[in-house]
Each structure stands twice: as structure tokens, then as C-alpha cells.
Design a protein around this motif. Structure first.
Motif, PDB file in Angstrom:
ATOM      1  N   CYS A   1     -21.835   0.031   2.782  1.00  0.00           N
ATOM      2  CA  CYS A   1     -20.622  -0.796   2.678  1.00  0.00           C
ATOM      3  C   CYS A   1     -19.427  -0.081   3.323  1.00  0.00           C
ATOM      4  O   CYS A   1     -19.078   1.026   2.925  1.00  0.00           O
ATOM      5  CB  CYS A   1     -20.310  -1.087   1.208  1.00  0.00           C
ATOM      6  SG  CYS A   1     -18.707  -1.887   0.983  1.00  0.00           S
ATOM      7  N   PRO A   2     -18.815  -0.689   4.352  1.00  0.00           N
ATOM      8  CA  PRO A   2     -17.701  -0.020   5.031  1.00  0.00           C
ATOM      9  C   PRO A   2     -16.462   0.118   4.129  1.00  0.00           C
ATOM     10  O   PRO A   2     -15.744   1.111   4.211  1.00  0.00           O
ATOM     11  CB  PRO A   2     -17.401  -0.930   6.230  1.00  0.00           C
ATOM     12  CG  PRO A   2     -18.005  -2.256   5.892  1.00  0.00           C
ATOM     13  CD  PRO A   2     -19.141  -1.996   4.948  1.00  0.00           C
ATOM     14  N   VAL A   3     -16.230  -0.885   3.275  1.00  0.00           N
ATOM     15  CA  VAL A   3     -15.042  -0.850   2.410  1.00  0.00           C
ATOM     16  C   VAL A   3     -15.096   0.354   1.483  1.00  0.00           C
ATOM     17  O   VAL A   3     -14.110   1.075   1.291  1.00  0.00           O
ATOM     18  CB  VAL A   3     -14.901  -2.168   1.614  1.00  0.00           C
ATOM     19  CG1 VAL A   3     -13.739  -2.086   0.627  1.00  0.00           C
ATOM     20  CG2 VAL A   3     -14.711  -3.335   2.566  1.00  0.00           C
ATOM     21  N   CYS A   4     -16.287   0.607   0.907  1.00  0.00           N
ATOM     22  CA  CYS A   4     -16.465   1.774   0.028  1.00  0.00           C
ATOM     23  C   CYS A   4     -16.084   3.063   0.740  1.00  0.00           C
ATOM     24  O   CYS A   4     -15.589   4.003   0.129  1.00  0.00           O
ATOM     25  CB  CYS A   4     -17.903   1.884  -0.451  1.00  0.00           C
ATOM     26  SG  CYS A   4     -18.296   0.770  -1.787  1.00  0.00           S
ATOM     27  N   LYS A   5     -16.319   3.090   2.043  1.00  0.00           N
ATOM     28  CA  LYS A   5     -16.020   4.310   2.804  1.00  0.00           C
ATOM     29  C   LYS A   5     -14.567   4.317   3.293  1.00  0.00           C
ATOM     30  O   LYS A   5     -14.152   5.203   4.027  1.00  0.00           O
ATOM     31  CB  LYS A   5     -16.965   4.417   3.998  1.00  0.00           C
ATOM     32  CG  LYS A   5     -18.422   4.571   3.575  1.00  0.00           C
ATOM     33  CD  LYS A   5     -19.286   4.936   4.786  1.00  0.00           C
ATOM     34  CE  LYS A   5     -20.738   5.130   4.378  1.00  0.00           C
ATOM     35  NZ  LYS A   5     -21.436   3.845   4.146  1.00  0.00           N
ATOM     36  N   GLY A   6     -13.805   3.288   2.944  1.00  0.00           N
ATOM     37  CA  GLY A   6     -12.387   3.270   3.319  1.00  0.00           C
ATOM     38  C   GLY A   6     -12.126   2.582   4.642  1.00  0.00           C
ATOM     39  O   GLY A   6     -11.007   2.554   5.131  1.00  0.00           O
TER      40      GLY A   6
ATOM     41  N   PRO B   1       0.805  -1.230   0.000  1.00  0.00           N
ATOM     42  CA  PRO B   1       0.000   0.000   0.000  1.00  0.00           C
ATOM     43  C   PRO B   1       0.836   1.278   0.000  1.00  0.00           C
ATOM     44  O   PRO B   1       0.386   2.308  -0.493  1.00  0.00           O
ATOM     45  CB  PRO B   1      -0.827  -0.135   1.278  1.00  0.00           C
ATOM     46  CG  PRO B   1      -0.956  -1.615   1.476  1.00  0.00           C
ATOM     47  CD  PRO B   1       0.343  -2.199   1.008  1.00  0.00           C
ATOM     48  N   GLU B   2       2.106   1.208   0.505  1.00  0.00           N
ATOM     49  CA  GLU B   2       2.856   2.474   0.491  1.00  0.00           C
ATOM     50  C   GLU B   2       3.182   2.947  -0.930  1.00  0.00           C
ATOM     51  O   GLU B   2       3.466   4.120  -1.142  1.00  0.00           O
ATOM     52  CB  GLU B   2       4.083   2.522   1.336  1.00  0.00           C
ATOM     53  CG  GLU B   2       5.104   1.621   1.763  1.00  0.00           C
ATOM     54  CD  GLU B   2       4.927   0.299   2.423  1.00  0.00           C
ATOM     55  OE1 GLU B   2       5.958  -0.308   2.458  1.00  0.00           O
ATOM     56  OE2 GLU B   2       3.856  -0.127   2.890  1.00  0.00           O
ATOM     57  N   HIS B   3       3.092   2.051  -1.894  1.00  0.00           N
ATOM     58  CA  HIS B   3       3.363   2.468  -3.277  1.00  0.00           C
ATOM     59  C   HIS B   3       2.302   3.431  -3.828  1.00  0.00           C
ATOM     60  O   HIS B   3       2.479   4.008  -4.884  1.00  0.00           O
ATOM     61  CB  HIS B   3       3.450   1.235  -4.191  1.00  0.00           C
ATOM     62  CG  HIS B   3       4.518   0.275  -3.777  1.00  0.00           C
ATOM     63  ND1 HIS B   3       4.455  -1.076  -4.002  1.00  0.00           N
ATOM     64  CD2 HIS B   3       5.696   0.484  -3.129  1.00  0.00           C
ATOM     65  CE1 HIS B   3       5.542  -1.660  -3.504  1.00  0.00           C
ATOM     66  NE2 HIS B   3       6.296  -0.741  -2.973  1.00  0.00           N
ATOM     67  N   LEU B   4       1.207   3.600  -3.074  1.00  0.00           N
ATOM     68  CA  LEU B   4       0.145   4.519  -3.516  1.00  0.00           C
ATOM     69  C   LEU B   4       0.469   5.982  -3.209  1.00  0.00           C
ATOM     70  O   LEU B   4      -0.235   6.877  -3.683  1.00  0.00           O
ATOM     71  CB  LEU B   4      -1.174   4.178  -2.809  1.00  0.00           C
ATOM     72  CG  LEU B   4      -1.813   2.828  -3.132  1.00  0.00           C
ATOM     73  CD1 LEU B   4      -3.040   2.611  -2.266  1.00  0.00           C
ATOM     74  CD2 LEU B   4      -2.191   2.767  -4.599  1.00  0.00           C
ATOM     75  N   ALA B   5       1.530   6.215  -2.441  1.00  0.00           N
ATOM     76  CA  ALA B   5       1.844   7.580  -2.009  1.00  0.00           C
ATOM     77  C   ALA B   5       1.980   8.523  -3.206  1.00  0.00           C
ATOM     78  O   ALA B   5       2.753   8.262  -4.124  1.00  0.00           O
ATOM     79  CB  ALA B   5       3.134   7.584  -1.188  1.00  0.00           C
ATOM     80  N   GLY B   6       1.215   9.613  -3.182  1.00  0.00           N
ATOM     81  CA  GLY B   6       1.306  10.650  -4.211  1.00  0.00           C
ATOM     82  C   GLY B   6       0.705  10.276  -5.552  1.00  0.00           C
ATOM     83  O   GLY B   6       0.960  10.937  -6.549  1.00  0.00           O
TER      84      GLY B   6
ATOM     85  N   LYS C   1      -9.101   2.123   0.854  1.00  0.00           N
ATOM     86  CA  LYS C   1      -8.653   2.677   2.140  1.00  0.00           C
ATOM     87  C   LYS C   1      -8.083   4.085   1.945  1.00  0.00           C
ATOM     88  O   LYS C   1      -8.318   4.974   2.749  1.00  0.00           O
ATOM     89  CB  LYS C   1      -7.598   1.766   2.769  1.00  0.00           C
ATOM     90  CG  LYS C   1      -7.285   2.116   4.217  1.00  0.00           C
ATOM     91  CD  LYS C   1      -6.343   1.096   4.827  1.00  0.00           C
ATOM     92  CE  LYS C   1      -6.015   1.432   6.279  1.00  0.00           C
ATOM     93  NZ  LYS C   1      -7.082   1.073   7.202  1.00  0.00           N
ATOM     94  N   PHE C   2      -7.307   4.274   0.865  1.00  0.00           N
ATOM     95  CA  PHE C   2      -6.671   5.579   0.642  1.00  0.00           C
ATOM     96  C   PHE C   2      -7.415   6.419  -0.404  1.00  0.00           C
ATOM     97  O   PHE C   2      -6.874   7.397  -0.910  1.00  0.00           O
ATOM     98  CB  PHE C   2      -5.199   5.381   0.271  1.00  0.00           C
ATOM     99  CG  PHE C   2      -4.416   4.705   1.367  1.00  0.00           C
ATOM    100  CD1 PHE C   2      -4.132   5.390   2.540  1.00  0.00           C
ATOM    101  CD2 PHE C   2      -4.027   3.376   1.259  1.00  0.00           C
ATOM    102  CE1 PHE C   2      -3.439   4.768   3.576  1.00  0.00           C
ATOM    103  CE2 PHE C   2      -3.331   2.744   2.295  1.00  0.00           C
ATOM    104  CZ  PHE C   2      -3.040   3.444   3.460  1.00  0.00           C
ATOM    105  N   ALA C   3      -8.650   6.017  -0.718  1.00  0.00           N
ATOM    106  CA  ALA C   3      -9.515   6.783  -1.634  1.00  0.00           C
ATOM    107  C   ALA C   3      -8.828   7.105  -2.961  1.00  0.00           C
ATOM    108  O   ALA C   3      -8.890   8.223  -3.448  1.00  0.00           O
ATOM    109  CB  ALA C   3     -10.008   8.055  -0.948  1.00  0.00           C
TER     110      ALA C   3
END
Ligand SMILES: [Zn+2]
Length: 453
Positions: free
Chosen positions: A373-378, A245-250, A273-275
Motif C-alpha cells: 500500500c503506497p499510502v502506508c508508506k507515505g 497538514p502544516e498543523h502537524l509540525a512538531g 504522509k508525515f509518518a
């Protein structure tokens, strides 16, 4: 290890620093100032270096090479200031037990220095003129300009939006290669490539960023240099690890070009999770599907999907696939990405496209979101293969300290299995390997044997 000099480099002195009787080979590379370049008669050269950054990055490149290729010693000196014809512009020396390592390391260092070092070159010509040569990312010198490069596409897209976009592509394989080529060619400002895998001969029929002479090289690294050859006006980053998941930064948009369910679901959950919006594609034999996921617009967990076990599904390696099939699907992903980046919406965000390449028929299925849905909300726990000692429960604990990697991969993985090693580092790596082979119930004991005491 890495130095920048404003005076003539002395090759004997540099060579002497690497004298070592334990090494079996030294490979030395010298780059010289030559008297011509692309039809112009060169009289001298000038290098301007952003010294602070260059020294830091240069040392980093040498450390990487030392580790990757088991070098004994490595040394690199780069010139700055004015250079005369015949002067050494760059000197690289690498010693290793095996000559092959030393050759590969030297090649790696040259390529990385050309791509990563903040160095600008000015050519002075015999006719008294001088010109800065744009070679920021490139093996060759670029004398054309950016506006001409995009001339034929500017009328159909929003080039400025594409230039400021930052896109992550996970998987540089059958879907990733065509997707990457199209994103880079279109001028997406930053393309980040994540792939831990190396090129193998049976990949190349569908992964045409690669060629047989590059078998064994890291896909992400080769993809990066190929994309920069194609378009030197963009930035490309390569990450040679499994997706995390850290590869999503920026990142503004993700393309999921992977072919295993565990990674697909990890990307799915991390993006929610990170929208971060993402576009996912999958291929099975001659059929494929493409869907764009936008936060709060419905996810795979809305209707209760659980991460499936790959052993039930299979992928391109097991079932076989035509390069033309992955190529069409990867190109659709890129086309959908470009539409989304330029205009904020696309066709597969409302419904999933199913395409059959044998019959050339398509099917669209509209998305529906579950409002609560909780996942949709992150609100989602990301699956990790690290397990705390308290959570072992009924699982089978296997100490892998005396087992080879091959032996671990061939263990019997029925039920929940927890691997343990000394400190939990190797067991985590092996658990990830086993998961990527479809064994979703393999975990690693966090902290290793020390946590059992
Ligand atoms: Zn959902």
C-alpha cells in the motif's frame, strides 16, 4: 501601539493619544497594584519583563484585536520595575464605532497578555518577605507545585514521557472536549487545539468546555483558556482555522475528533504522509469506534477506501447524539493516547474497538495491512480544493464575484464544480466551506479570474 514603561504610567497622556472624533466608543481598562493578594498584605510589586519578546508579542496581540474587532485605534502600556500601591500596572484603551467591539477587544487583550507575555511578577509583603508569583498562563496566582498535581497518577503512568509529549487535537467538539480535558489534566506537555468553529447553544450539551455565556466565541480560544485554568503546568496552543497538514509540525500524536469525512480523510492522509501516528474516533447515534493508526501498520486506503461524500453519512448535528456517548468515546481516545505516549503501544493499534452504549457491548476487528500500500508508506497526494486552470476539464465553472456567501452555499452542486473569484482567495474559502458541508466535488480556481486571461 504596545509599550513597556519603567516609570509611572500617565493615564491622561495615554487617553489623549486615542482622541478620535470618528469613533463612537472608547473602552479603557486599568490594572492597579492592590494592597492584598490571597490573604497576604502586599506592600509593593515588581515586574520583570523579557522586553524584546514582550514588545513583539504585545504588538501582535494588539494587531489581532484590531482586526478581529474592527477597532479604530488601540493602545496598551505595561509597567516593568518597581510599582507602588495604587500604581497602574497595565493600561489598555480601544476605540471603535461600536461599543460592543471595544469591550470585547479589551477583554481579548487582557486575556491574551496574561497568557502570552513573558512577564514575571514578584510580590513584596508588609512583613518584609517577598515571593515570585507563578502566573505564567493563568488568570489566578498559582502557589501550589507541579509534583503535587500529579501525585495520584504518577504510579500508573510515565509522567516524564507525558510531559515531553506534543499532541494535536483536531476538533474541539463532542469528542474533542472530553479528550482535551483528559490530556490536559494528565499533563501532556503541549496540547495544540485546531477548530475554526464558534460555540453555539445546541453544542453545549456535549461540548462541556463551553457555557451559554460564551456562544459566538471561537471554540479553540475558549478551550485553551479552560485547559490552562485546569492545568497551568502545560502549554496549550489554539489555532482557529480548518485543519491543514502544516498543523502537524512538531507533533508526536494526533487525535482526530472531527465529525466530517472530508476532514477525517485529510487528517488520515496527512498523518501517513508525515509518518505521524493518530487516533481516530467516530460516533453514530449511540455507537462509536476508536482506532489508532501507526505508520506502516495499515491504513484506510489499504483496502481501497475513497473519501466519501458527507451527504451520504450525516453527523451529530443531523442525527443527534447524547453527550454521554461522545464523552465516553472522546475519553477512550484520550486514554489510548496516554497509553501510547507513555509506553509506545496501545490496544486499538492492533484492532478497532466498536462500542454500543445502549447494550454496552463491544466488538473488535483486527487490522490488516496491504504490504504494497503506497499510502502506508507515505506516498500520498493530499487532496486540495485548489484546481489549476488546465484541470477544469468538464467541470462547471461558476464565477462567485457577484454572489453572497449564502448564495454560494445554496448553489446546485451536482457534478464537479469549480468556483472562481478575482484572485482565488475567496473562492478557496467558499470551496472549503462547501466541502465541510459535504460537497466533496467543489474546487476553487487557483489564481482566480486572472488565470483565465
Ligand atoms: Zn495502507
Amino acid at each position: 501601539m504596545f509599550s513597556i514603561s519603567d516609570v509611572t504610567l500617565n493615564r491622561d497622556e495615554l487617553h489623549g493619544t486615542l482622541a478620535n472624533t470618528t469613533a463612537g466608543a472608547i473602552v479603557v481598562f486599568e490594572g492597579w497594584v492592590r494592597n492584598h493578594n490571597e490573604g497576604k498584605k502586599v506592600s509593593s510589586l515588581e515586574y520583570q519583563v523579557y522586553k524584546e519578546l514582550a514588545l513583539k508579542e504585545g504588538d501582535k496581540i494588539l494587531s489581532e484585536a484590531k482586526e478581529k474587532f474592527n477597532l479604530h485605534q488601540v493602545m496598551c502600556a505595561h509597567r516593568e520595575g518597581h510599582l507602588a500601591l495604587g500604581d497602574i500596572a497595565i493600561w489598555i484603551g480601544a476605540t471603535a464605532s461600536h461599543r460592543d467591539d471595544a469591550f470585547k477587544a479589551t477583554r481579548y487583550i487582557i486575556d491574551e497578555i496574561k497568557h502570552r507575555l513573558p512577564v514575571w511578577k514578584k510580590e513584596h509583603y508588609v512583613d518584609q518577605k517577598a515571593e515570585w508569583v507563578f502566573c505564567r498562563h493563568h488568570h489566578h496566582h498559582v502557589h501550589f507545585n507541579e509534583a503535587d498535581f500529579y501525585k495520584k497518577q504518577e504510579i500508573v503512568t510515565n509522567q516524564a514521557k507525558l510531559r515531553e509529549a506534543r499532541v494535536l487535537v483536531v476538533g474541539a467538539g463532542g469528542l474533542g472536549c472530553p479528550a482535551l480535558i483528559n490530556l490536559a489534566a494528565a499533563g501532556v506537555g503541549l496540547v495544540r487545539v485546531v477548530d475554526y468553529d464558534t460555540i453555539s447553544i445546541s453544542n453545549i450539551h456535549r461540548q462541556f468546555l463551553y457555557s451559554p455565556n460564551l456562544v459566538g466565541e471561537k471554540k479553540a480560544v475558549v478551550a485553551r483558556s479552560r485547559l490552562l485554568e485546569l492545568n497551568p503546568f502545560i502549554e496549550v496552543e489554539s489555532i482557529t482555522e480548518r485543519f491543514s497538514p502544516e498543523h502537524l509540525a512538531g507533533i508526536d500524536l494526533v487525535l482526530d475528533c472531527t465529525d466530517n469525512m472530508a476532514t477525517k480523510f485529510l487528517i488520515h492522509d496527512a498523518c501517513f504522509k508525515f509518518a505521524t501516528p493518530f487516533i481516530s474516533a467516530g460516533v453514530f447515534k449511540s455507537e462509536g469506534q476508536v482506532r489508532t493508526f501507526i505508520p506502516s501498520k495499515g491504513c484506510l486506503r489499504c483496502h481501497g477506501a475513497v473519501t466519501p461524500d458527507d451527504s451520504l453519512l450525516g453527523n451529530c448535528n443531523d442525527f443527534g447524539v447524547l453527550g454521554a456517548t461522545t464523552s465516553v468515546l472522546g475519553s477512550i481516545q484520550a486514554s489510548e493516547a496516554l497509553e501510547f505516549l507513555a509506553y509506545g503501544a496501545n490496544s486499538t493499534s492492533e484492532s478497532t474497538l466498536y462500542l454500543n452504549l445502549k447494550t454496552l457491548t463491544q466488538l473488535r476487528i483486527k487490522h490488516s495491512a496491504r504490504p504494497d500500500c503506497p499510502v502506508c508508506k507515505g506516498d500520498v497526494e493530499l487532496e486540495t480544493c485548489d484546481l489549476e486552470v488546465e484541470s477544469i476539464g468538464e467541470a462547471r465553472l461558476i464565477d462567485i464575484r457577484n454572489l453572497s456567501d449564502e448564495e454560494v452555499k445554496n448553489l446546485n452542486f451536482t457534478g464537479k464544480v469549480v468556483l472562481s473569484c478575482h484572485r482565488g482567495v475567496r473562492s478557496r474559502k467558499m470551496a472549503e466551506v462547501c466541502r465541510s458541508q459535504g460537497h466533496q466535488h467543489v474546487f476553487s480556481l487557483k489564481g482566480g479570474a486572472t488565470s483565465l486571461a
